[in-house]
Scaffold this motif. Structure first.
Motif, mmCIF file in Angstrom:
data_model
loop_
_atom_site.group_PDB
_atom_site.id
_atom_site.type_symbol
_atom_site.label_atom_id
_atom_site.label_comp_id
_atom_site.label_asym_id
_atom_site.label_seq_id
_atom_site.Cartn_x
_atom_site.Cartn_y
_atom_site.Cartn_z
ATOM 1 N N ARG A 46 4.401 4.020 1.789
ATOM 2 C CA ARG A 46 2.959 4.255 1.717
ATOM 3 C C ARG A 46 2.380 4.780 3.025
ATOM 4 N N MET A 51 -1.519 6.053 2.738
ATOM 5 C CA MET A 51 -2.115 4.908 2.054
ATOM 6 C C MET A 51 -2.203 3.742 3.033
ATOM 7 N N ASP A 170 7.080 3.772 -6.034
ATOM 8 C CA ASP A 170 7.019 2.368 -5.628
ATOM 9 C C ASP A 170 7.402 1.486 -6.813
#
Length: 260
Positions: A46, A51, A170
């Motif tokens: 991420r 993110m 993910d």
């Protein structure tokens, strides 16, 4: 190319999620990131699309310093990176094709965003993406009428429609049964090879990671403890990555699979 240089990530509560990460991932690689829950696997992938922000070091994607991007630059950068989640992140009460076309929304003029009217070219791209993952026949069916595996394929088609250079996944098969997991992994492998899209996947299923992925990155307590070809992974290496708890992880996954 994705390059981590001495990357660290600390959360506001003081927890160190990543420490001294040094990695290079070339375009077209299929990489699995493995390790115990809480080891830092999700945080690692991420950070690639911002993110999560890194707190130390440098992270570059094709020589772009990711940490220095701001506002519109971040949104444009993320257009090159597809993200697949365990929970699919679909609007289940509408059709498959409308979910795929969501990938075009950031580029639409305001009036199209408000009216939900897409161009003919965008509709064709959405249908082509569905064809690539083998569910073209489901284009005009509501998402809530699909199986879990089919929904994950819709999520993958939505990502393909944005024409990414990189796909981050993910735990994409965590909520799927073993047979469906293999079908979804077949899709990832084919897309990786046929389209030369880099795939970096956080995954708990070690056997599947070793079977499908070319490279394994093992994370323990936020640090890389193994980085190499799948064929070079031994039981000793796995014991090091998982701190001797691999059998517990396998037992937990088998229990979850039985309940799917």
């Amino acid at each position: 190319m994705i390059e981590f240089k001495n990357v660290e990530k600390k959360y506001a509560n003081g927890t160190t999620a990543l420490q001294n990460i040094n990695l290079k991932i070339e375009q077209g690689e299929f990489v699995a990131v493995i390790g115990l829950s809480g080891a830092g696997k999700s945080t690692l992938i991420r950070c690639i699309n911002r993110m999560h922000d890194i707190t130390e070091g440098q992270l570059k994607v094709d020589e772009v310093d990711v940490a220095k991007l701001k506002g519109k630059q971040i949104r444009q950068f993320r257009r090159r990176i597809g993200m697949i989640f365990q929970s699919f992140n679909l609007v289940t009460r509408t059709t498959v094709i409308k979910n795929v076309m969501v990938s075009f929304v950031p580029d639409l003029p305001l009036w199209r965003k408000l009216t939900g009217i897409f161009t003919k070219e965008q509709k064709i791209k959405a249908l082509e993406a569905l064809d690539k993952v083998g569910i073209l026949d489901k284009a005009f069916i509501r998402v809530d009428q699909l199986s879990g595996g089919q929904q994950q394929r819709v999520a993958l088609a939505r990502t393909l429609a944005q024409n990414p250079d990189i796909i981050l996944a993910d735990e994409p098969i965590a909520s799927l049964d073993p047979v469906t997991s293999k079908l979804v992994m077949d899709d990832f492998k084919r897309i990786n090879k046929d389209m030369n899209i880099s795939v970096i996947m956080n995954i708990h299923h070690v056997e599947i990671a070793l079977e499908y992925c070319d490279r394994i990155i093992g994370i323990r307590k936020g640090a890389v403890v193994f980085d190499g070809e799948s064929s070079k992974v031994t039981q000793e290496i796995l014991d090091d990555i998982y701190g001797g708890k691999l059998e517990e992880v396998k037992a937990s996954l088998e229990e979850k699979s039985a309940n799917v």
